[in-house]
Scaffold this motif. Structure first.
Motif, PDB file in Angstrom:
ATOM      1  N   UNK A   1       0.560  -1.100  -0.020  1.00 43.16           N
ATOM      2  CA  UNK A   1       0.035  -0.279   0.004  1.00 43.16           C
ATOM      3  C   UNK A   1       0.788   1.296   0.015  1.00 43.16           C
ATOM      4  N   UNK A   2       0.813   1.451  -0.946  1.00 44.88           N
ATOM      5  CA  UNK A   2       1.234   2.897  -1.292  1.00 44.88           C
ATOM      6  C   UNK A   2       1.597   4.059   0.248  1.00 44.88           C
ATOM      7  N   UNK A   3       2.640   4.471   0.629  1.00 39.15           N
ATOM      8  CA  UNK A   3       2.348   5.620   2.097  1.00 39.15           C
ATOM      9  C   UNK A   3       2.612   4.340   3.084  1.00 39.15           C
ATOM     10  N   UNK A   4       2.632   3.247   3.455  1.00 37.18           N
ATOM     11  CA  UNK A   4       2.031   2.484   4.668  1.00 37.18           C
ATOM     12  C   UNK A   4       3.947   1.675   4.400  1.00 37.18           C
ATOM     13  N   UNK A   5       4.040   2.653   6.214  1.00 43.95           N
ATOM     14  CA  UNK A   5       5.274   0.854   6.143  1.00 43.95           C
ATOM     15  C   UNK A   5       6.646   1.598   5.390  1.00 43.95           C
TER      16      UNK A   5
END
Lengths: 311, 352
Positions: free
Chosen positions: A307-311
């Protein structure tokens, strides 16, 4: 009694069977290794194997040509791999659960199709043993190593091919980046989803071919639940092999050789309870899985949808 | 958005599950649609029943497994033929019920639907049957292979004296083997598989005391790969005749055919699979015991008795493969042995 195992004939039998029986594990384990390195766990290997075994068998039976059967298995594997990619990459399903779904689908569907297309158990003449020129004439080794089915040779050829793919190509780098640190790879312009679609589809193809290696090369029959758990063993062998093609080779060979050994233990009447002998390969796998350093090699993003923007 | 994905995924998985279970749901055998009848009516003792006799069977593998499940399915078709076709004898079956819980659900379903006789074809279903049968006192149940009716008035039990045909197979195998090594592939050391293997070994020993009968147990009824590997190992170890039992043997027969090694079958006639190498198969004809059960049920007795099929009552027949020519003296020996078992002059020594 135990010394009966050490006669040349018995040892040769164990080695030959070990090499031969490692084939389905090799295909499936290599395919699953590639998928897991990119961060996707596929527990549905078994189901795809069954579908590949059926598709390969059906077309070999209808056309009499195992090459067409193999092609069918490749196509079916690609389609199921693609479907699996949609579920795990695009829909971001929980991989441990969706894999079980794929397994149950393959189990049920292959049986249903088998029933609809065959009235009874049938056999085909698939890829029989081919003695390689020159190499096959080497005394002893020729018989053991170079007198196998084409699908056995292909499986072993895949090991260096996959190694090169993973370690000597940019695509290999992208696969590993997608599994280790997808956010960083994404920032560098690698399309994580595209990489994972490719690896999961390729994994599907190899699982399917693993199934076909049973139905049109090693056993030449199809029955309900033909693979009886091999796909799950293959998933374990990925961990066992530490996510490397050579590890997959070692794991597949060890597993199949111990399996061949237990057959001989029973045939020779060595007084070990058959249940114990049958347990041997599984026990060995579990013991090896417990070796701690293997855990460190596990891809950090395994089972985590990107998911872009996660972790 | 994420929730939507999750829900879609759950739906997809749900659909997959249903797809997988689809094959395990009760399947009606070719039979005309019968109008829904009232609750299980009292059996009519009259000669011509107005309603069809309805049998349901739950079995562990497929009806076309060339082994245990097929032997029962084929027998039901024979009985159907004898009783005048699907109009007067209805068959419903659930196959591939390797999960015992699913089998139990199917058994209960059939009982609720008012079937006259429900057969749980597999000793693994015994404890489920023991639980379900008392809830349906007007329904007859049968299970096998065993002789245990749990002392219940509506449970029949049936078994196969498979050591008898096994013995005949063993005698013929020993007569045809030149290497004196005869390999056996068994599933799990229990029930009719163990009886068959013991009988076979006894038959070999009685014919050629010097012959050896190495046995490999695969620990599974369905592991085709293990069975084929066992066959290969036997052949590598010098076996020139093989036998085995359970549906997994299809793989072993393939290996035997490749190596041109003789095969002896049991449960169903396996000659169709490899006409060139299958010498004989002990075939189960469950119709013998089914006919007796049905007669009892129609007379108002729902259970409490156990039955065996054997060579004497015709429930077991050693069928020779017409495509494989057995020397006349061996054929004569086989016939003599069969006769000896029937009249009791041959007693098969069995290990405990």
């Amino acid at each position: 009694m135990i010394q009966d195992l050490l006669t040349p004939a018995v040892l040769a039998g164990i080695v030959y069977s070990g090499i031969r029986l490692a084939t389905p594990y090799l295909y499936a384990t290599l395919g699953e290794t590639i998928g897991q390195l990119s961060g996707v766990l596929n527990l549905g290997v078994e189901g795809i194997m069954l579908m590949g075994a059926y598709a390969g068998f059906y077309l070999t039976f209808r056309t009499g040509n195992p090459w067409i059967g193999l092609l069918a298995a490749i196509v079916v594997g690609a389609l199921l791999g693609l479907a699996n990619a949609v579920i795990t990459v695009t829909l971001k399903a929980e991989q441990g659960i969706s894999g079980i779904g794929v397994f149950l689908f393959g189990l049920g569907m292959s049986e249903l199709l088998f029933r609809m297309t065959f009235g009874s158990v049938e056999t085909v003449s698939g890829f029989g043993p081919v003695r390689l020129p020159v190499l096959g004439d080497i005394p002893v080794l020729g018989d053991l190593l170079f007198n196998h089915s084409l699908m056995v040779y292909f499986a072993y050829l895949l090991v260096p091919l996959v190694w090169v793919l993973l370690n000597r190509t940019t695509w290999g780098l992208r696969i590993k980046a997608a599994g280790q640190n997808p956010a960083a790879a994404d920032a560098l312009g690698v399309s994580i989803n595209r990489v994972r679609y490719a690896t999961v589809t390729l994994g599907g193809v190899l699982s399917s071919v693993a199934g076909a290696s049973l139905s049109i090369a090693l056993l030449n029959v199809f029955q309900q639940n033909l693979t009886s758990g091999m796909g799950f063993i293959a998933v374990a062998l990925v961990y066992f092999g530490g996510w490397s093609p050579l590890g997959a080779l070692a794991g597949s060979l060890l597993f199949s050789t111990v399996n061949a050994l237990q057959s001989w233990i029973q045939v020779l009447g060595i007084p070990i309870a058959p249940d114990f002998a049958l347990m041997l390969p599984y026990v060995l796998t579990i013991v090896m899985l417990a070796v701690p350093f293997r855990k460190a090699r596990q891809p950090a993003a395994l089972t985590k949808p990107f998911e872009r923007g996660e972790g | 958005m994420r929730k939507l994905y999750l829900m879609t995924a759950v739906l997809v998985i749900g659909a997959l599950f249903l797809g997988a279970c689809g094959t395990a749901t009760p399947t009606e055998a070719p039979a005309p649609e019968t109008p829904p009848t009232a609750a299980p009516a009292a059996p009519e003792a009259t000669a011509v029943p107005a309603e069809p006799f309805r049998v349901a069977v739950v079995m562990p593998s497929a009806t076309n497994d060339l082994a245990f499940s097929q032997s029962m399915y084929d027998a039901l078709l024979v009985v159907q033929e004898q009783m005048g076709g699907p109009e007067s004898f209805e068959i419903a079956y659930s196959e591939s019920m390797f999960v015992i819980e699913d089998a139990a659900a199917a058994i209960r379903d059939y009982a609720s639907q008012g079937f006259d006789l429900i057969i749980a074809h597999g000793s693994q279903y015994g404890s489920s049957l023991q639980e379900i049968a008392p809830d349906f006192p007007e329904t007859s149940f049968a299970w096998g292979t065993t002789l245990d009716t749990f002392g219940m008035p509506n449970v029949f039990a049936y078994e196969a004296r498979s050591e008898q045909g096994g013995y005949v197979n063993g005698v013929v195998a020993a007569s045809l083997s030149t290497s004196g090594v005869i390999g056996v592939i068994g599933p799990i050391e229990t029930g009719d598989a163990k009886l068959y293997v013991d009988g076979f070994a006894a038959g070999v020993a009685a014919t050629n005391a010097a012959a050896t009968v190495p046995t490999v147990w695969t620990g599974s009824f369905s592991d085709t790969a293990l069975a084929s590997q066992a066959a290969q190992t036997h052949i590598d170890a010098g076996a020139d005749v093989l036998t085995g039992t359970a549906q997994m043997v299809a793989g072993a027969i393939g290996v035997a055919q490749e190596s041109d090694v003789l095969w002896f079958g049991t449960q169903s006639n396996q000659a169709v699979l490899a006409p060139g190498i299958v010498v004989a198969s002990q075939v189960y004809h469950w119709e013998v015991v089914l006919a007796q059960m049905i007669e009892l049920i129609q007379g108002g007795t729902y259970g409490g008795e156990s039955f065996s099929i054997d060579l004497a009552n015709g429930g077991e027949v050693v069928e020779f493969n017409p495509d494989y020519s057995v020397p006349a003296d061996v054929q004569a020996l086989a016939d003599e042995t069969t006769q000896g078992i029937i009249d009791g002059s041959i007693v098969i020594p069995l290990a405990d």
